[in-house]
Design an enzyme around this catalytic site. Structure first.
Site, PDB file in Angstrom:
ATOM      1  N   HIS A   1       0.842  -1.201   0.000  1.00 28.82           N
ATOM      2  CA  HIS A   1       0.000   0.000   0.000  1.00 28.82           C
ATOM      3  C   HIS A   1       0.884   1.262   0.000  1.00 28.82           C
ATOM      4  CE1 HIS A   1      -2.736   3.172   1.230  1.00 28.82           C
ATOM      5  NE2 HIS A   1      -3.675   2.420   0.671  1.00 28.82           N
TER       6      HIS A   1
ATOM      7  N   GLU B   1      -4.003   2.055  -7.278  1.00 33.22           N
ATOM      8  CA  GLU B   1      -4.285   3.197  -6.423  1.00 33.22           C
ATOM      9  C   GLU B   1      -3.275   4.304  -6.713  1.00 33.22           C
ATOM     10  OE1 GLU B   1      -6.586   1.450  -2.718  1.00 33.22           O
ATOM     11  OE2 GLU B   1      -4.580   2.119  -2.222  1.00 33.22           O
TER      12      GLU B   1
HETATM   13  O1  G3H Z   1      -6.876   1.338   0.847  1.00 32.66           O
HETATM   14  C1  G3H Z   1      -7.664   2.151   0.366  1.00 32.66           C
HETATM   15  C2  G3H Z   1      -7.210   3.277  -0.384  1.00 32.66           C
HETATM   16  O2  G3H Z   1      -5.957   3.737  -0.013  1.00 32.66           O
HETATM   17  C3  G3H Z   1      -8.219   4.340  -0.618  1.00 32.66           C
HETATM   18  O3  G3H Z   1      -8.475   5.131   0.505  1.00 32.66           O
HETATM   19  P1  G3H Z   1      -9.477   6.370   0.339  1.00 32.66           P
HETATM   20  O4  G3H Z   1     -10.655   5.886  -0.458  1.00 32.66           O
HETATM   21  O5  G3H Z   1      -9.835   6.752   1.707  1.00 32.66           O
HETATM   22  O6  G3H Z   1      -8.737   7.411  -0.461  1.00 32.66           O
END
Ligand code: G3H
Length: 255
Positions: free
Chosen positions: A99, A167
């Protein structure tokens, strides 16, 4: 193909709030036809300390529980780490690796991410491998960088299904997700690269980064689902995304 929806709770909730969220979500999911039928797959990734209550709350439902991190080693003198073997032993099905927050705040390199992905796979866990460009660049450059990251992060890993979570770092924790065209371009490139790797049948490409209700319908066939953060904190929003995932699964079946 099944549409996948994942939720990471990161470190937003305390223990009581997380336990209450599991109870509510389990109740809503039991009544959700597409989840029950397996057309939509839901996984939830809480903190380590919340893993056991999550496994208990979702038992008897198809919801699978993941861990937010995993040790690269299987056992030994690694203070503070939790092994994939122990996670599997208590009913965890997935392990998040790579991540953006692990990479930026805890200096996790592609090499470390690859070792963690390998540990997950050799212990029967599905890695949720998070990938994405750091800065906002045009979609083709983002695709190139992200595909290179994919190859580095699965280097040497045993075969098995993976969930790739695209992401873009600049879209995490933002007000809005990346534009649909950008997501579709990068996810399409990741899908093509994944299909070229041996032993990755059944793998999925999902999008995360300020994703919430209203996004999935704009991404067409290029993504297999979403990885949600903040915008799943309200169970009503999560159910709205599950409904959109069910609609996408129906469209795909009909095509
Ligand atoms: O693990 C999830 C992602 O990092 C997205 O987080 P978010 O939707 O709060 O930006």
């Amino acid at each position: 193909m099944t549409v996948t929806v994942g939720v990471s709770l990161k470190m937003y909730f305390g223990h009581r709030q997380a336990t209450e969220w599991f109870r509510t979500v389990a109740e809503r999911v039991r009544a959700h036809a597409a989840v029950a039928a397996g057309d939509v797959e839901l996984f939830v990734v809480p903190t380590y300390l919340q893993v056991l209550p999550a496994v208990a709350a979702f038992s008897g439902t198809p919801v699978r529980v993941g861990a937010q991190d995993v040790a690269a080693a299987d056992a030994g003198a690694f203070t503070g780490e939790v092994s994939a073997a122990e996670l599997a032993e208590v009913g965890v099905a997935l392990a998040e690796v790579g991540h953006a927050e692990r990479r930026a705040l805890f200096a996790e390199t592609d090499e470390i991410t690859a070792a963690k992905a390998a540990a997950a796979l050799r212990n029967g866990l599905t890695p949720v491998l998070c990938l994405g460009e750091d800065r906002r660049v045009h979609a083709e450059a983002a695709a190139e960088a992200t595909v290179a990251q994919l190859r580095a992060d699965l280097d040497g890993a045993p075969g098995g299904r993976v969930v790739l979570a695209y992401e873009p770092v600049w879209a995490i924790g933002a007000a809005d997700p990346a534009p649909a065209h950008h997501i579709r371009t990068v996810a399409g490139a990741l899908r093509a690269a994944l299909d070229d790797l041996p032993g990755r049948e059944g793998s999925s490409v999902v999008y995360g980064g300020s994703a919430g209700p209203g996004l999935l319908g704009s991404l067409g066939d290029d993504v297999d689902g979403l990885f949600l953060g903040r915008f799943a904190h309200d169970p009503d929003d999560l159910v709205a995304v599950l409904d959109e995932a069910a609609a996408l699964a129906r469209t795909r079946r009909a095509a």
